[in-house]
Scaffold this active site. Sequence first.
Site, short mmCIF file in Angstrom:
data_model
loop_
_atom_site.label_atom_id
_atom_site.label_comp_id
_atom_site.label_asym_id
_atom_site.label_seq_id
_atom_site.Cartn_x
_atom_site.Cartn_y
_atom_site.Cartn_z
N ARG A 53 8.51 55.60 10.53
CA ARG A 53 7.82 55.40 11.81
C ARG A 53 7.89 53.92 12.13
NH1 ARG A 53 5.16 51.90 9.92
NH2 ARG A 53 3.94 51.90 11.83
N GLY A 54 7.36 53.56 13.32
CA GLY A 54 7.55 52.20 13.79
C GLY A 54 8.81 52.18 14.66
N GLN A 201 -2.43 53.73 9.95
CA GLN A 201 -1.28 52.90 9.57
C GLN A 201 -1.70 51.49 9.15
OE1 GLN A 201 -1.43 54.83 12.30
NE2 GLN A 201 0.56 55.54 12.97
N ASP A 242 6.02 49.63 21.20
CA ASP A 242 7.00 50.73 21.24
C ASP A 242 7.85 50.71 22.50
OD1 ASP A 242 4.74 51.64 19.37
OD2 ASP A 242 6.44 52.96 18.93
N ASN A 252 1.74 50.31 23.01
CA ASN A 252 1.65 50.24 21.54
C ASN A 252 0.61 51.26 21.09
OD1 ASN A 252 2.41 49.04 19.01
ND2 ASN A 252 0.42 48.05 18.96
O1 MRU Z 1 3.09 55.99 15.46
P1 MRU Z 1 3.78 54.84 14.79
O2 MRU Z 1 3.24 54.55 13.42
O3 MRU Z 1 5.28 54.97 14.82
O4 MRU Z 1 3.39 53.59 15.70
C1 MRU Z 1 3.86 52.33 15.37
C2 MRU Z 1 3.38 51.29 16.29
O5 MRU Z 1 2.61 51.52 17.20
C3 MRU Z 1 3.93 49.92 16.08
O6 MRU Z 1 3.01 48.94 16.45
C4 MRU Z 1 5.19 49.77 16.93
O7 MRU Z 1 6.08 50.83 16.73
C5 MRU Z 1 5.89 48.51 16.64
S1 MRU Z 1 6.68 48.56 15.09
C6 MRU Z 1 7.46 47.10 14.80
#
Ligand code: MRU
Length: 361
Positions: A53-54, A201, A242, A252
Amino acid sequence: MNVNGIPQRTIWTSADNTAVEIIDQTRLPHEFVTLRLNTMRDAERAIRDMQVRGAPLIGVTAAYGVALSMRHHASDAALKATCDMLLAARPTAVNLRWGIERMRAVLAPLTMEQRAAAAWSEAALIAEEDVAINQAIGQHGCALIREIHQRKNTMVNILTHCNAGWLATVDWGTALAPIYAAVEADIPLHVWVDETRPRNQGASLTAWELGQHGVAHTVIVDNAGGHLMQHGKVDMVIVGCDRVTARGDVCNKIGTYLKALAAHDNGVPFYVALPTPTIDWTLQDGVQEIPIEERAAIEVTHISGLADDGKIHTVRVTPVGSAVANYGFDVTPARLVTALITERGVVYQPNELNMRALLAD
Ligand code: MRU
């Protein structure tokens, strides 16, 4: 970055070069487990189930998903079906689309025989570029942390939300890259880590990776940030994102917007770190136009953790029968963002003009 002192990336090719391996992030922080992705469907599942994820890591995993698929089926129809399936894995992070479209652009003009090898090289290139981009974000962001340190001459307190560290990228991270660079430069700092319900997270991933690097940090509940800012305990906020629209609206993890409001009210600078592929030039109004992922109710109704018997248990926290909504992301309007930290440099007052000027340089 390191796990138990040993350098580790979030995604790498297997020793026999026929598969991709990842860290299963759903098992952290209590178990460090790696998984082998043999097929495009494995890659798609890993993204959907958030084993990876991320935003940047989702993009790289999708690129490898295309590469895995091309090894077995390299026709135009297979390329289209692969891209369509991977694109549907998660809706919000634009890096997914970016990674897939870059693969498609490279592969489409090639013959079927050429595609498998070209896809593997291109995915590896995207992964390497991600590392270089994040290191550059780290250097630009480190300069901002240093400025605050020089002004205060004491410990810099940084608040972050969700996980935008090395676990969210191939290496280094986006929001945490400046923090790692500042620690390397011996700038004294401390990180407030939002737990980031419902999937935690922050509490499970950011706290873990900062701990692995010996970075001083404190986990706080998601609603504590405003209180800390009112009491002068936050010098800056740095988050990842994102998707950023052409006018600088930032999408985000859910809860980011409330942190930006609190930062604005308290005169705390609010920084967003991102690789430029996270900019979606096709959109303007983030609130209206960015698709916001809604995930399963069980992420809200239940919570998992390590019990005294040494096993992971999942328990219910809401009454049976209560309705649940689970929005994964929110949008922070550009006016609340002090600056974007990109690999090309820092964009103050983000808007289309300032963002395009950075890229033109
Ligand atoms: O749902 P996730 O864990 O994928 O969300 C991640 C985030 O919101 C992060 O802040 C974003 O993807 C930036 S990662 C460098």
